[in-house]
Scaffold this motif. Sequence first.
Motif, PDB file in Angstrom:
ATOM      1  N   GLY A  77       0.845  -1.261  -0.117  1.00 12.63           N
ATOM      2  CA  GLY A  77       0.090   0.054  -0.107  1.00 12.63           C
ATOM      3  C   GLY A  77       0.849   1.237  -0.058  1.00 12.63           C
ATOM      4  O   GLY A  77       0.161   2.422   0.294  1.00 12.63           O
ATOM      5  N   GLU A  78       2.257   1.095  -0.312  1.00 10.05           N
ATOM      6  CA  GLU A  78       2.989   2.218  -0.462  1.00 10.05           C
ATOM      7  C   GLU A  78       3.214   3.008  -1.746  1.00 10.05           C
ATOM      8  O   GLU A  78       3.685   3.943  -2.071  1.00 10.05           O
ATOM      9  CB  GLU A  78       4.105   1.991   0.451  1.00 10.05           C
ATOM     10  N   PHE A  79       3.630   1.864  -2.646  1.00  9.88           N
ATOM     11  CA  PHE A  79       3.886   2.229  -4.191  1.00  9.88           C
ATOM     12  C   PHE A  79       5.368   2.795  -4.325  1.00  9.88           C
ATOM     13  O   PHE A  79       5.558   3.260  -5.508  1.00  9.88           O
ATOM     14  CB  PHE A  79       2.938   3.266  -4.770  1.00  9.88           C
ATOM     15  N   VAL A  80       6.169   2.684  -3.293  1.00 12.35           N
ATOM     16  CA  VAL A  80       7.754   2.992  -3.575  1.00 12.35           C
ATOM     17  C   VAL A  80       8.269   1.801  -2.716  1.00 12.35           C
ATOM     18  O   VAL A  80       7.947   1.398  -1.581  1.00 12.35           O
ATOM     19  CB  VAL A  80       8.109   4.109  -2.667  1.00 12.35           C
ATOM     20  N   PHE A  81       8.647   0.876  -3.806  1.00 10.45           N
ATOM     21  CA  PHE A  81       8.987  -0.598  -3.525  1.00 10.45           C
ATOM     22  C   PHE A  81      10.218  -0.755  -2.955  1.00 10.45           C
ATOM     23  O   PHE A  81      11.194  -0.403  -3.364  1.00 10.45           O
ATOM     24  CB  PHE A  81       8.943  -1.389  -4.766  1.00 10.45           C
TER      25      PHE A  81
END
Length: 380
Positions: A77-81
Amino acid sequence: MAQLVQLDSILDIPADRWDALCSDGQPFVRHGFLAALEASESVSAASGWVPAHGILKNDTGEIIAAAPLYEKHHSYGEFVFDFAWANAYAQVGLDYYPKLLNAVPFTPVCGPRVLAVDHNARRELAQALAELPGSQNASSLHSLFVDDDSAAVLRESGAIARRGCQYRWYNRGYDDFDAFLAQLSSKRRKEIRRERKRMHDAGVEVRVLRPQDIDAELWQTLYAFYGRTYAIRGQAPYLTPAFFNELCQRMPERVRFFVAYHRERPVGMAFMMLGDDTLYGRHWGCETDYHSLHFETCYYAGIDYCIEHGLTCFDAGAQGEHKIRRGFEPVATWSYHVISHPRLAAAIDDFCVREADMMESFQREQRERSNFAAHPAHGT
């Protein structure tokens, strides 16, 4: 001397005191949005997001800065992996979780992350946040999708910068959709017109609805569309039905549903939010996979809306190189990371430098492939 206090819930601070620190009209860092996430239990300890918001108070107890902050026990749920970073920690026998996250849950939208009455208060809070991992047995602190003001103080605090890329549409004073199309190459104009004509000929129409326009039956249908997007990937939705109910009560003026109807029957929807000058596309879902429905509902109807209402920018969501072919432009995004372990911090810093070079080249190539007749000046 200013003091950092952490709150177990955004509901522990009055909305007006939090919102007084918000310097622009971006809706996602506002109290109403964050409160809707917590009140609906979309964000909670059970979901792996433990609220730990940072509040900076001056000597008289006045709140002078704040940051949305969460203790995280996973990286979804962050979208910066950062899964590779977690693996690196595991390989040397260390725990990557819990970590601290300075971000808006499930929302890859650039904006303020360190809210403050002035630059000095913002700098002081950024420094206090950078010291938290060492004092709270957390591996790291991650500030995601950061605007320029927050980025400046996070860099000063010693955080590692990481570059990403998103795509946005910019309104250059277009009178209508055809005026926008006139700026694209002939090939792309024809493709977009063909996609829109396919929807028109099929009898599909997108209507923009406000919360008060949606009854209980339609709402159940729209949430089912949203849930299907996750179900086809074998996941549970991030947001509970109660989230949308809470948000529509707390920030109704900011909420828009772009609902696609096929002969008066809803078949798809895009959930969007309004800033002062920007339309934000957030979530999408449909009944079944209709050809071009996603493009019409999530992109073209949004462009139409921006032109009609004089909005300057359309941020249609993270990722998606296919947006280039539809008039969106690549722009750089930045996140900032404080890593407690010195050796792993050095390795991650080196990785981010090399990754940033690759992302800059990628963005330049994307711009060169832009479908505008002349390359626009946005997206540096």
